[in-house]
Design an enzyme around this catalytic site. Structure first.
Site, PDB file in Angstrom:
ATOM      1  N   CYS A 123      21.752  53.982  49.333  1.00  0.00           N
ATOM      2  CA  CYS A 123      20.842  55.110  49.407  1.00  0.00           C
ATOM      3  C   CYS A 123      20.060  54.825  50.700  1.00  0.00           C
ATOM      4  O   CYS A 123      20.207  53.822  51.431  1.00  0.00           O
ATOM      5  CB  CYS A 123      19.992  55.499  48.296  1.00  0.00           C
ATOM      6  SG  CYS A 123      18.580  54.100  48.120  1.00  0.00           S
TER       7      CYS A 123
ATOM      8  N   ARG B  79      12.361  66.238  44.369  1.00  0.00           N
ATOM      9  CA  ARG B  79      12.859  65.451  43.465  1.00  0.00           C
ATOM     10  C   ARG B  79      11.966  64.485  42.715  1.00  0.00           C
ATOM     11  O   ARG B  79      12.014  64.201  41.750  1.00  0.00           O
ATOM     12  CB  ARG B  79      13.914  64.346  44.013  1.00  0.00           C
ATOM     13  CG  ARG B  79      15.220  64.727  44.901  1.00  0.00           C
ATOM     14  CD  ARG B  79      15.938  63.547  45.360  1.00  0.00           C
ATOM     15  NE  ARG B  79      16.330  62.669  44.131  1.00  0.00           N
ATOM     16  CZ  ARG B  79      16.797  61.689  44.573  1.00  0.00           C
ATOM     17  NH1 ARG B  79      17.227  61.172  45.603  1.00  0.00           N
ATOM     18  NH2 ARG B  79      16.977  60.780  43.594  1.00  0.00           N
TER      19      ARG B  79
ATOM     20  N   ARG C  55      20.941  48.831  47.342  1.00  0.00           N
ATOM     21  CA  ARG C  55      20.378  48.861  45.813  1.00  0.00           C
ATOM     22  C   ARG C  55      21.582  48.579  45.213  1.00  0.00           C
ATOM     23  O   ARG C  55      22.221  49.171  44.454  1.00  0.00           O
ATOM     24  CB  ARG C  55      19.801  50.142  45.868  1.00  0.00           C
ATOM     25  CG  ARG C  55      18.742  50.321  46.566  1.00  0.00           C
ATOM     26  CD  ARG C  55      18.000  51.724  46.217  1.00  0.00           C
ATOM     27  NE  ARG C  55      17.108  51.626  45.153  1.00  0.00           N
ATOM     28  CZ  ARG C  55      16.526  52.950  44.781  1.00  0.00           C
ATOM     29  NH1 ARG C  55      16.428  53.860  45.384  1.00  0.00           N
ATOM     30  NH2 ARG C  55      15.662  52.563  43.566  1.00  0.00           N
TER      31      ARG C  55
ATOM     32  N   ARG D 235      20.481  57.863  41.577  1.00  0.00           N
ATOM     33  CA  ARG D 235      20.975  56.587  41.056  1.00  0.00           C
ATOM     34  C   ARG D 235      20.438  56.371  39.648  1.00  0.00           C
ATOM     35  O   ARG D 235      20.918  55.420  38.889  1.00  0.00           O
ATOM     36  CB  ARG D 235      20.215  55.600  41.984  1.00  0.00           C
ATOM     37  CG  ARG D 235      20.240  54.111  41.949  1.00  0.00           C
ATOM     38  CD  ARG D 235      19.492  53.210  42.861  1.00  0.00           C
ATOM     39  NE  ARG D 235      19.066  51.863  42.301  1.00  0.00           N
ATOM     40  CZ  ARG D 235      19.952  50.990  42.214  1.00  0.00           C
ATOM     41  NH1 ARG D 235      21.168  51.138  42.956  1.00  0.00           N
ATOM     42  NH2 ARG D 235      19.810  49.728  41.817  1.00  0.00           N
TER      43      ARG D 235
HETATM   44  C1  UD1 Z   1      12.702  51.829  40.387  1.00  0.00           C
HETATM   45  C2  UD1 Z   1      11.958  53.058  40.785  1.00  0.00           C
HETATM   46  C3  UD1 Z   1      11.886  53.168  42.221  1.00  0.00           C
HETATM   47  C4  UD1 Z   1      10.738  52.145  42.425  1.00  0.00           C
HETATM   48  C5  UD1 Z   1      11.454  50.893  42.102  1.00  0.00           C
HETATM   49  C6  UD1 Z   1      10.483  49.611  42.480  1.00  0.00           C
HETATM   50  C7  UD1 Z   1      12.900  54.412  39.295  1.00  0.00           C
HETATM   51  C8  UD1 Z   1      13.778  55.663  38.791  1.00  0.00           C
HETATM   52  N1  UD1 Z   1      12.847  54.234  40.300  1.00  0.00           N
HETATM   53  O1  UD1 Z   1      14.047  51.636  41.132  1.00  0.00           O
HETATM   54  O2  UD1 Z   1      10.967  54.406  42.532  1.00  0.00           O
HETATM   55  O3  UD1 Z   1      10.675  52.241  44.037  1.00  0.00           O
HETATM   56  O4  UD1 Z   1      11.563  50.863  40.893  1.00  0.00           O
HETATM   57  O5  UD1 Z   1       9.462  49.540  41.801  1.00  0.00           O
HETATM   58  O6  UD1 Z   1      12.354  54.044  38.288  1.00  0.00           O
HETATM   59  N2  UD1 Z   1      18.023  44.910  42.951  1.00  0.00           N
HETATM   60  C9  UD1 Z   1      19.230  44.067  43.200  1.00  0.00           C
HETATM   61  N3  UD1 Z   1      20.046  44.114  41.991  1.00  0.00           N
HETATM   62  C10 UD1 Z   1      19.985  45.134  41.014  1.00  0.00           C
HETATM   63  C11 UD1 Z   1      18.941  45.795  40.923  1.00  0.00           C
HETATM   64  C12 UD1 Z   1      17.931  45.825  42.048  1.00  0.00           C
HETATM   65  O7  UD1 Z   1      19.363  43.368  44.074  1.00  0.00           O
HETATM   66  O8  UD1 Z   1      20.827  44.839  40.239  1.00  0.00           O
HETATM   67  C13 UD1 Z   1      17.119  45.056  43.944  1.00  0.00           C
HETATM   68  C14 UD1 Z   1      16.904  46.414  44.728  1.00  0.00           C
HETATM   69  O9  UD1 Z   1      18.196  46.765  45.594  1.00  0.00           O
HETATM   70  C15 UD1 Z   1      15.679  46.419  45.523  1.00  0.00           C
HETATM   71  C16 UD1 Z   1      14.712  45.503  44.383  1.00  0.00           C
HETATM   72  O10 UD1 Z   1      15.844  44.760  43.473  1.00  0.00           O
HETATM   73  O11 UD1 Z   1      15.817  45.778  46.727  1.00  0.00           O
HETATM   74  C17 UD1 Z   1      14.161  46.194  43.360  1.00  0.00           C
HETATM   75  O12 UD1 Z   1      14.930  47.359  42.572  1.00  0.00           O
HETATM   76  P1  UD1 Z   1      14.473  47.730  41.232  1.00  0.00           P
HETATM   77  O13 UD1 Z   1      13.351  47.218  40.807  1.00  0.00           O
HETATM   78  O14 UD1 Z   1      15.922  47.428  40.363  1.00  0.00           O
HETATM   79  O15 UD1 Z   1      14.241  49.434  41.533  1.00  0.00           O
HETATM   80  P2  UD1 Z   1      15.011  50.445  40.789  1.00  0.00           P
HETATM   81  O16 UD1 Z   1      14.928  50.529  39.378  1.00  0.00           O
HETATM   82  O17 UD1 Z   1      16.198  51.171  41.487  1.00  0.00           O
END
Ligand code: UD1
Length: 429
Positions: free
Chosen positions: A118, A403, A123, A94
């Site tokens: 995932c 990973r 997500r 991702r």
């Molecule tokens: C990053 C980390 C991951 C960690 C997470 C939260 C990386 C590569 N991964 O993931 O290990 O668990 O931060 O600390 O840095 N969401 C939405 N819409 C969006 C984006 C996010 O609804 O456009 C939701 C997601 O589904 C999730 C929550 O927001 O429920 C947090 O996601 P986010 O903070 O974006 O995590 P990642 O950047 O994917």
């Protein structure tokens, strides 16, 4: 597929060197394409996800040299020929979606596959897309790809409905080269976001407020930096310290930073652990030992940083399985991040899930069994539970661990754990 065989082990003891942070390295590797000259990244962990991000940059025409043993990755971003991240690479990781902001920031156009779901939830990327639109970038979703047109891109007010880590990172990267001033409100404050901003500042970007909820960015025309060293991996450090606590041993994690682990260490102390911190040349050595029984905790709630990290929730739950009483763990970041519960239950844990809370009643012992890893951090939790379970635990689908954890068996072996990688038999022709 490889698996890891874990036997009940003596209390862990010794020192473990913490690697560079995967979640800082990935967006920084992606952001290096914003630069105009070659950059050498240091303290890069040797992980499958890093290789996947490197492959993605190479697929766009960039030249890279990855010295895995030295932890350096040289990237020459001057020749990007294809402004596209294909489905096959984004689907597997991702974090590939992190190239969207840098690509459109530098080249004013990009085509990046939408990531799929995932194991830990749907997500979506709606917050990423809205943030880029706030910078006047036009986006279309066509045939599973986000197609970005940044010809009219300019600085603007970006308000995130939730402080998404990835969306903040994509917005920072695009805004770093967008004409004018941008303000990102309700920005993620995670140390990895700050590290990305610090990398860009080292390259000449004008960014202030990283580490707070409001980040101001003044777009610049050129970015260039010779080298940059990635921060330590707080989640890897937390995993080894949780294992020390669970086994009742004494482990010193070196080359890490206490300030990134404040909420986790506070809860570790609540479980009856002693935590000692020694400064060490700008970093810290953190020693955890547990002199008495594991105490239950009334409620641990995962929250955006500086709250308790969702990426340490599963490991903490493994610890609480053997507490002298009942604990509650509430997951507020991801919708489906209790996949480890059924596997821990198969090992004899007493856990009930109600909505987004897990109620963990401490048991006297766990029993080893084959368990199936569903995601990276769940796998780590199952491995550390195996260290205290009677008999043998086989953690299947170890590729999840590869990973995110560098040299995981060697590091656990160095602490006295009984772990062994079982290589999958190669089918005969
Ligand atoms: C990053 C980390 C991951 C960690 C997470 C939260 C990386 C590569 N991964 O993931 O290990 O668990 O931060 O600390 O840095 N969401 C939405 N819409 C969006 C984006 C996010 O609804 O456009 C939701 C997601 O589904 C999730 C929550 O927001 O429920 C947090 O996601 P986010 O903070 O974006 O995590 P990642 O950047 O994917």
């Amino acid at each position: 597929m490889d698996s890891i065989l874990v036997e009940k082990s003596p209390p862990l003891s010794g020192e473990v060197r913490i690697s560079g942070a995967k979640n800082a390295a990935l967006p920084i590797i992606a952001a290096s394409l914003l630069c105009d000259s070659p950059v050498t990244l240091q303290n890069i962990p040797n992980l499958a996800d890093i290789s996947a991000m490197e492959r993605l940059l190479c697929s766009m025409g960039m030249e890279t040299r990855y010295e895995r043993d030295e932890g350096t990755l040289e990237i020459d971003p001057s020749r990007v020929r294809w402004l596209e991240a294909p489905y096959d690479l984004v689907r597997k990781m991702r974090a590939s979606f992190f190239v969207l902001g840098p690509l459109v920031g530098k080249y004013r156009e990009a085509k990046v596959s939408m990531p799929g779901g995932c194991a830990i939830g749907a997500r979506p990327v709606n917050i990423h897309l809205k943030a880029l639109e706030d910078l006047n970038i036009e986006l279309e979703v066509e045939h599973g790809y986000v197609v970005a047109d940044g010809s009219a891109m300019r600085g603007g007010r970006v308000h995130l409905e939730f402080p998404s880590v990835g969306a903040t990172e994509n917005a920072i990267c695009a805004a770093a080269r967008a004409p004018g001033e941008s303000v990102i409100e309700n920005a993620a404050r995670e140390p990895e976001v700050t590290d990305l901003a610090d990398f860009l500042v080292a390259a000449g970007a004008k960014i202030e407020g990283q580490g707070t909820s409001t980040i101001q960015i003044q777009g610049v025309d050129n970015l260039s930096v010779d080298s940059y060293s990635i921060i330590p991996d707080r989640i890897e450090a937390g995993t080894y310290l949780a294992a020390a606590a669970l086994t009742g041993g004494t482990v010193q994690a070196t080359h890490c930073r206490e300030k990134d682990l404040t909420a986790f260490l506070a809860d570790l102390r609540n479980t009856g652990c002693e935590v000692n911190v020694e400064p060490d040349g700008g970093l810290d050595k953190i020693t955890v030992s547990r002199p008495g029984p594991i105490q239950p905790v009334s409620e641990i709630v995962t929250l955006p940083y500086p709250g308790f990290p969702t990426d340490l929730q599963a490991q903490m739950m493994a610890l609480l399985c053997l507490a002298e009483g009942t604990s509650i763990v509430k997951e507020t970041i991801f919708e489906n991040r209790f996949m480890h519960v059924s596997e821990l239950s198969r090992m004899g844990a007493d856990i009930r899930v109600e909505g987004n809370s897990a109620i963990i009643r401490g048991v006297k012992s766990l029993s080893g069994s084959p368990v199936m890893a569903s995601d990276l951090r769940a796998s780590a939790a199952l491995l550390i539970a195996g260290l205290v379970a009677e008999g043998k635990t086989e953690v299947l689908r170890v590729y999840h661990l590869d990973r995110g954890y560098e040299k995981i068996e060697q590091k656990f072996l160095g602490l006295g754990a009984k772990v062994e990688r079982v290589r999958a038999a190669v089918p005969s022709k």
